[in-house]
Design an enzyme around this catalytic site. Sequence first.
Site, PDB file in Angstrom:
ATOM      1  N   SER A 151       4.670  -5.780  -2.365  1.00 50.87           N
ATOM      2  CA  SER A 151       4.842  -4.359  -2.675  1.00 50.87           C
ATOM      3  C   SER A 151       5.604  -3.671  -1.542  1.00 50.87           C
ATOM      4  CB  SER A 151       3.468  -3.728  -2.921  1.00 50.87           C
ATOM      5  OG  SER A 151       3.587  -2.462  -3.520  1.00 50.87           O
ATOM      6  N   GLY A 189       0.802  -1.222   0.000  1.00 52.31           N
ATOM      7  CA  GLY A 189       0.000   0.000   0.000  1.00 52.31           C
ATOM      8  C   GLY A 189       0.834   1.272   0.000  1.00 52.31           C
TER       9      GLY A 189
END
Length: 304
Positions: free
Chosen positions: A150, A71
């Site tokens: 991520s 995120g």
Amino acid sequence: MRAYALFLVFVLFIFLAPGCGSDDARIVERPYPERSAIDRSYGAHDQQVLDVYGFEETSLRRPVVVWVHGGGWRRGDKSNNLENKRNLFADLGYVLVSVNYRLADPQLPVNERPMHPAQVRDVAASIGWVRENIAAYGGNPARIALMGHSAGGHLVSLVGVHPGYLAEAVGDEGLGMLSGVVAVDTAAYDLVDVESESTEQLAVNAFGTDPAVRVDASPIRRIANGRNTPPFLILTRGTARRVAEAEDFHKATVNADPDDGGDRFAEVQAYDHEEINDAIGEPGETEVTPLVKEFLRRVFDDGR
């Protein structure tokens, strides 16, 4: 005869109704009862919480996977994209711990915003909580692997090569306590020379512009030979530059502990950035799930 026909209709309804035969049903039908705990605190901040998906039976000490969400270091939650992973790791007999960490909320003034090293310290602190508490959920505190996507892939990579964070959280054992690390499609192995303008904007928000801070937060610049780094599975995709950066980090992990032989690298171009995360544990998935399963089985079986 009519009663038999009604019985068949009832059976078909049971198996075809929403949720039946789905991933949720797989959880319910397992022969061993599960034990979950939601929003367990590992620190004083309201974002320093984690969820545990373990087992009632605690006489067995099962391996533990600590999952760190992505995120952009500024959003996301431990519950996101978790159903397939819960099913996968429960089927493998692993305890799953999903971690939240302090987010670098861009709406906050810089002097109030949690910035590096807040996030990586939180991940390390959550591992400290796991070491102290996971036995109550059937987990083995000596068999812990980290996994993240991520921004979460960046954080688990940094924890896995920078001994200071774990030493701060759990003591001198440091990197030796980790069985392995799985980094899924992060573009942040090197925050000094980032891949794209969008990544740079995220990096400025979470790390600022000080070159020394960027070096400290870059896994590829913190890894060093002879540090007994855990085995890494690096999954990547995307542009040639993104793949090359991931491959450079893979080579660095191999060189850091050449006798280990456990590091793995895979380029998976079948998915985009979100899809590669969604695919992990999806029933019938063949691109990334088998790689994750094989790697975790090997590092846990090797006794690291």
